[in-house]
Design a protein around this motif. Structure first.
Motif, PDB file in Angstrom:
ATOM      1  N   ALA A  21     -12.129  20.703 -34.069  1.00 35.64           N
ATOM      2  CA  ALA A  21     -12.499  19.580 -33.944  1.00 35.64           C
ATOM      3  C   ALA A  21     -11.696  18.719 -32.827  1.00 35.64           C
ATOM      4  CB  ALA A  21     -11.960  18.738 -35.086  1.00 35.64           C
ATOM      5  N   ALA A  22     -10.699  19.580 -32.095  1.00 36.63           N
ATOM      6  CA  ALA A  22      -9.902  19.051 -31.044  1.00 36.63           C
ATOM      7  C   ALA A  22     -10.596  19.418 -29.702  1.00 36.63           C
ATOM      8  CB  ALA A  22      -8.543  19.524 -31.030  1.00 36.63           C
ATOM      9  N   ASN A  23     -11.506  20.265 -29.663  1.00 41.32           N
ATOM     10  CA  ASN A  23     -12.285  20.753 -28.588  1.00 41.32           C
ATOM     11  C   ASN A  23     -12.791  19.719 -27.706  1.00 41.32           C
ATOM     12  OD1 ASN A  23     -13.406  22.454 -26.620  1.00 41.32           O
ATOM     13  ND2 ASN A  23     -13.743  23.991 -28.029  1.00 41.32           N
ATOM     14  N   ILE A  24     -12.239  19.711 -26.201  1.00 40.70           N
ATOM     15  CA  ILE A  24     -12.677  18.702 -25.409  1.00 40.70           C
ATOM     16  C   ILE A  24     -13.500  19.149 -24.344  1.00 40.70           C
ATOM     17  CG2 ILE A  24     -11.155  16.815 -26.010  1.00 40.70           C
ATOM     18  CD1 ILE A  24      -9.557  17.679 -23.426  1.00 40.70           C
ATOM     19  N   GLY A  25     -13.858  20.651 -24.520  1.00 45.28           N
ATOM     20  CA  GLY A  25     -14.568  21.303 -23.361  1.00 45.28           C
ATOM     21  C   GLY A  25     -14.157  21.591 -22.197  1.00 45.28           C
ATOM     22  N   ARG A  26     -12.800  21.928 -22.024  1.00 47.28           N
ATOM     23  CA  ARG A  26     -12.142  22.256 -20.853  1.00 47.28           C
ATOM     24  C   ARG A  26     -10.974  23.142 -21.280  1.00 47.28           C
ATOM     25  NH1 ARG A  26     -10.409  17.053 -17.990  1.00 47.28           N
ATOM     26  NH2 ARG A  26      -8.706  18.332 -16.764  1.00 47.28           N
ATOM     27  N   PRO A  27     -10.357  23.976 -20.273  1.00 49.06           N
ATOM     28  CA  PRO A  27      -9.160  24.634 -20.923  1.00 49.06           C
ATOM     29  C   PRO A  27      -8.137  24.147 -21.475  1.00 49.06           C
ATOM     30  CG  PRO A  27      -9.912  25.419 -18.803  1.00 49.06           C
ATOM     31  CD  PRO A  27     -10.709  24.200 -19.023  1.00 49.06           C
ATOM     32  N   VAL A  77     -10.182  19.793 -13.591  1.00 51.93           N
ATOM     33  CA  VAL A  77     -10.207  20.710 -14.538  1.00 51.93           C
ATOM     34  C   VAL A  77      -9.188  22.270 -13.849  1.00 51.93           C
ATOM     35  CG1 VAL A  77     -11.583  22.260 -16.249  1.00 51.93           C
ATOM     36  CG2 VAL A  77     -12.263  20.008 -15.602  1.00 51.93           C
ATOM     37  N   GLN A  78      -8.417  22.122 -14.944  1.00 51.69           N
ATOM     38  CA  GLN A  78      -7.497  23.312 -14.357  1.00 51.69           C
ATOM     39  C   GLN A  78      -7.362  24.655 -15.488  1.00 51.69           C
ATOM     40  OE1 GLN A  78      -3.467  22.399 -13.050  1.00 51.69           O
ATOM     41  NE2 GLN A  78      -4.308  20.599 -11.672  1.00 51.69           N
ATOM     42  N   ASP A  79      -7.323  25.843 -14.946  1.00 53.18           N
ATOM     43  CA  ASP A  79      -7.357  27.128 -15.944  1.00 53.18           C
ATOM     44  C   ASP A  79      -5.782  27.095 -16.150  1.00 53.18           C
ATOM     45  OD1 ASP A  79     -10.106  27.348 -16.443  1.00 53.18           O
ATOM     46  OD2 ASP A  79     -10.028  28.398 -14.332  1.00 53.18           O
ATOM     47  N   PHE A  80      -5.328  27.576 -17.647  1.00 55.40           N
ATOM     48  CA  PHE A  80      -4.058  28.249 -17.576  1.00 55.40           C
ATOM     49  C   PHE A  80      -4.081  29.538 -16.780  1.00 55.40           C
ATOM     50  CE2 PHE A  80      -4.933  25.925 -21.544  1.00 55.40           C
ATOM     51  CZ  PHE A  80      -3.832  24.802 -21.399  1.00 55.40           C
TER      52      PHE A  80
END
Length: 527
Positions: free
Chosen positions: A410-416, A486-489
């Motif tokens: 439910a917390a997914n905002i569509g980015r890493p 948008v940055q990746d881990f």
């Protein structure tokens, strides 16, 4: 200096002090010291503070009429208050202007112009300046100031500097983020019968607090900052598993190590202490779980076995390194968050993961400027390595699964992003804490007056962290990250963990970890 007792001794000391002042300083200097501290109403001490409060100007920017008005208030700030008694204030101002004309300090033309000038106060800045804190954030800033020895050797000295020093304090708060946080809490969790809530947002690379909001508990009647210390702290449920996981990875336990998921499970002398029987949230039928899958599904019996292996003392020590400041009882149930913590501390701990294992102390005051415009304090980030970088990266990869396919979807905002749900015993507290590389945010939901179970919350259902707190986190972070790159881990050694087809369940419970098999299941309070 001499107190306010009505005695001859005090009068003698005052006279002696006056003589010493005249022998040490010029009359102009003495007047300047007096004008920097004199009370001018509404919590404004000194001409600099009063100029800012009433006119949103520095003293050097005041007109003759404005300066005369402030000077006239010295006799009686309440009687000549331009906010509540504007006619009295104008009459007194014109008396001061007339005396200035008499002394030759201003010309007749300037007197005529100033005495006819209307009094125009700065309503915007007047609303901002208060004799006492007017929000949870300003109260937190005041507390931060008064507890910092950089602003004075004693609390008394800091109080004087804060309220009489004419200081301009710049904080880390981002007004837009704060408004967004308050709006989300109002939209999601405000109303009669609903629990309270708190949100904290921190920049992982510095520790700067960008937002601190409290929901369903207006500051006026409930002056208790739930974001900093909700009722002496609250149990974090499975959100605390992130510290057990960090300790396990640091001790060399593989993310692929497999544990029994059968519930309930009894562990004799767990961690060298008492025997502990632990349950999952729901009967899940057993099976085996790799540690990464048990993290996504928040399987309590697996983490009970992990803390037994690692030792609760080590988990407590890692938690303190990562940002928890309160006392932690080093027993096996600690992995389910049994020691009270605050949303601020928990968010700080998750920010350590976002910052690849480096913990930065949270702070609210960025810099302080004197009444003359001179910078007298500038906060530098206080950061130190808490856990190895590879541990933070590996754990982040595992926590990405919580949001992608686990208890925190439910917390997914569509980015890493990575995060963890948490639910206190008997659904008393609901949490979601998570982060993108540039921002860490924590959300807590619960009743402020006591640890009251939330088996059903109107409009939501059972009070799990993934049900109550995760949607709040989602709505806030969706707005807070708008326009943010948008940055990746950085990947862990194994990378992103995704579910695989489960093997047949084990025929009976097993206690030792292995390197084969996986399964799926669910957590409990808290998952």
């Amino acid at each position: 200096m001499t107190g306010d007792a009505p005695t001859f001794a005090r009068k003698i000391r005052e006279a002696a002090d006056a003589v010493r002042l005249e022998n040490t300083y010029s009359k102009e200097h003495i007047l300047g010291m007096y004008l920097s501290e004199v009370y001018l109403g509404h919590g404004a001490y000194g001409m600099a503070a009063a100029a800012e409060y009433y006119f949103a100007k520095r003293p050097s920017e005041l007109t003759v009429a404005q300066a005369a008005l402030l000077a006239g208030m010295i006799r009686s700030p309440s009687y000549y208050d331009p906010v509540t008694r504007p006619k009295h204030a104008v009459h007194r101002r014109n008396d001061v202007l007339a005396r200035m004309l008499q002394l030759g300090w201003i010309s007749s033309d300037r007197y005529a112009l100033a005495s006819k000038a209307p009094v125009v106060l700065s309503a915007a800045d007047r609303n901002m300046a208060q004799a006492a804190p007017n929000s949870y954030w300003t109260q937190y800033v005041v507390d931060s100031f008064l507890s910092n020895p950089a602003f004075g050797p004693t609390v008394k000295a800091r109080i004087k500097a804060l309220y009489q020093g004419g200081l301009r304090i710049y904080t880390t708060l981002d007004p837009k983020s704060e408004r967004q946080a308050q709006q989300v809490l109002a939209d999601r969790m405000t109303g009669a019968g609903l629990p309270q809530s708190a949100l904290v947002s921190i920049v992982p690379q510095t520790g700067a607090i960008r937002a601190m909001a409290v929901g369903n508990a207006p500051y006026g009647p409930n002056q208790y900052n739930l974001a900093v210390d909700p009722g002496g702290g609250r149990t974090a449920g499975s959100a605390f598993k992130v510290f057990t996981l960090a300790a396990a990875l640091e001790a060399g336990i593989s993310p692929n190590a497999v544990y029994s998921g059968y519930s309930p499970r009894t562990i004799p002398n767990c961690g060298g202490g008492e025997t502990w029987t632990v349950h999952n949230a729901e009967p899940v039928g057993g099976g085996s779980y790799p540690l990464w899958m048990a993290t996504a599904d928040s399987v309590n019996v697996v983490f009970a076995q992990v803390i037994d292996q690692v030792g609760p003392e080590r988990v407590a020590e890692v938690a303190h390194r990562m940002g928890i400041t309160t006392d932690l009882t080093p027993v096996c149930p600690l992995t389910l968050g049994t020691s009270p913590v605050s949303p601020l501390d928990m968010t700080s701990g998750f920010a350590t993961l976002a910052n690849e294992g480096v913990h930065c102390q949270p702070y609210a005051i960025a810099r302080v400027v004197s009444s003359t415009g001179k910078s007298v304090y500038r906060q530098k980030p206080e950061c130190s390595r808490a856990i190895p970088v590879w541990v933070a990266q590996e754990e982040t990869a595992m926590l990405e699964g919580v949001v992608s396919f686990g208890t925190g979807t439910a917390a997914n905002i569509g980015r890493p992003q990575a995060g963890k749900t948490g639910t206190g015993q008997d659904y008393q507290d609901a949490w979601f804490l998570g982060y993108v590389p540039q921002l860490a945010t924590g959300v807590w939901v619960g009743y402020a007056r006591a640890e009251i179970p939330m088996p059903y919350v109107p409009g939501y259902g059972t009070g799990f962290g993934g049900v109550l707190a995760a949607p709040i986190w989602h709505d806030y972070m969706l707005m807070a990250t708008e326009g943010m790159s948008v940055q990746d881990f950085a990947s862990g050694s194994i990378g992103f963990y995704a579910p695989a087809p489960p093997p047949p369940p084990s025929p009976s419970p097993t206690g030792s970890p292995s390197n084969q098999g996986n399964g799926n299941g669910h957590g409990k309070p808290g998952h």
